[in-house]
Design a protein around this motif. Structure first.
Motif, mmCIF file in Angstrom:
data_model
loop_
_atom_site.group_PDB
_atom_site.id
_atom_site.type_symbol
_atom_site.label_atom_id
_atom_site.label_comp_id
_atom_site.label_asym_id
_atom_site.label_seq_id
_atom_site.Cartn_x
_atom_site.Cartn_y
_atom_site.Cartn_z
ATOM 1 N N UNK A 193 12.949 -3.016 0.237
ATOM 2 C CA UNK A 193 14.258 -3.126 0.892
ATOM 3 C C UNK A 193 15.317 -3.466 -0.152
ATOM 4 N N UNK A 194 15.016 -4.415 -1.032
ATOM 5 C CA UNK A 194 15.966 -4.808 -2.078
ATOM 6 C C UNK A 194 16.250 -3.634 -3.009
ATOM 7 N N UNK A 207 17.069 -1.275 11.894
ATOM 8 C CA UNK A 207 15.915 -0.416 11.640
ATOM 9 C C UNK A 207 16.035 0.084 10.206
ATOM 10 N N UNK A 208 14.948 0.010 9.453
ATOM 11 C CA UNK A 208 15.028 0.286 8.017
ATOM 12 C C UNK A 208 13.837 1.119 7.562
ATOM 13 N N UNK A 266 15.074 -7.314 9.905
ATOM 14 C CA UNK A 266 14.987 -5.965 9.360
ATOM 15 C C UNK A 266 13.639 -5.409 9.797
ATOM 16 N N UNK A 267 13.681 -4.403 10.623
ATOM 17 C CA UNK A 267 12.467 -3.745 11.098
ATOM 18 C C UNK A 267 12.163 -2.630 10.107
ATOM 19 N N UNK A 268 11.306 -2.941 9.139
ATOM 20 C CA UNK A 268 11.036 -2.034 8.024
ATOM 21 C C UNK A 268 9.856 -1.117 8.331
ATOM 22 N N UNK A 301 3.350 -7.899 2.041
ATOM 23 C CA UNK A 301 3.188 -6.446 2.116
ATOM 24 C C UNK A 301 3.968 -5.781 3.256
ATOM 25 N N UNK A 302 5.159 -6.305 3.562
ATOM 26 C CA UNK A 302 5.987 -5.681 4.591
ATOM 27 C C UNK A 302 7.152 -4.892 3.998
#
Length: 179
Positions: free
Chosen positions: A124-125, A47-48, A20-22, A118-119
């Protein structure tokens, strides 16, 4: 982290990896496109951009077409990147639901969300759940224990604290220096 990938692939043969590219809104569009191209050579990559809104009823999700992430394109469009819509949630949810189907039989899956501190793992959740299911903070180390979140009947997410992997070459040098 390559160490995490190696550990999962060697020790758990029935596990799958998804990158997941956050925080795609923090880098130029062309940089995101290039990283997607590179990462998709190895594993499915999404991509997120987590939603910044706090109300469950107002959480918006951008469609693939509105951000330029159609089925064949990896371009990121302009208008939704700067606003509060979540980008990539529907794609990631569909991928997880596809993994929960085993030989046309739906099975429950547990998804571990692992990454550096810290990413945006917790964000995301929360974006997938469309509510504040786990706490978030701009301070690294906020998540201290594993937190289980039931996304739906078939998908459970596990939020984890940030993981820092030790550079084995560095530790070998420390041993040789008697440190």
């Amino acid at each position: 982290a390559p160490q995490a990938e190696k550990m999962v692939l060697e020790n758990a043969r029935n596990k799958r990896l998804i990158f997941v590219l956050n925080k795609i809104d923090l880098v130029p569009k062309r940089v995101v496109e290039r990283w997607l191209t590179v990462l998709r050579r190895e594993f499915p990559t999404v991509a997120f951009r987590a939603s910044t809104q706090h109300q469950r009823s107002n959480l918006g999700r951008a469609s693939k077409d509105s951000i330029g992430l159609g089925t064949s394109s990896t371009a990121l469009g302009g208008s939704t990147i700067g606003d509060s819509l979540c980008v990539g949630a529907d794609t990631l949810l569909q991928l997880l639901k596809n993994y929960s189907r085993n030989r046309n039989i739906k099975t429950s899956i547990t998804v571990g969300v692992v990454g550096y501190p810290n990413v945006g793992k917790s964000s995301v959740i929360n974006s997938l759940k469309r509510s504040r299911a786990v706490g978030v903070s701009p301070t690294a180390g906020f998540t201290k224990t594993l937190q289980h979140v039931q996304l739906d009947k078939k998908v459970k997410l596990i939020d984890s604290p940030g993981v820092l992997f030790q550079d084995s070459a560095k530790s070998d040098r420390l041993v040789l220096r008697n440190c």
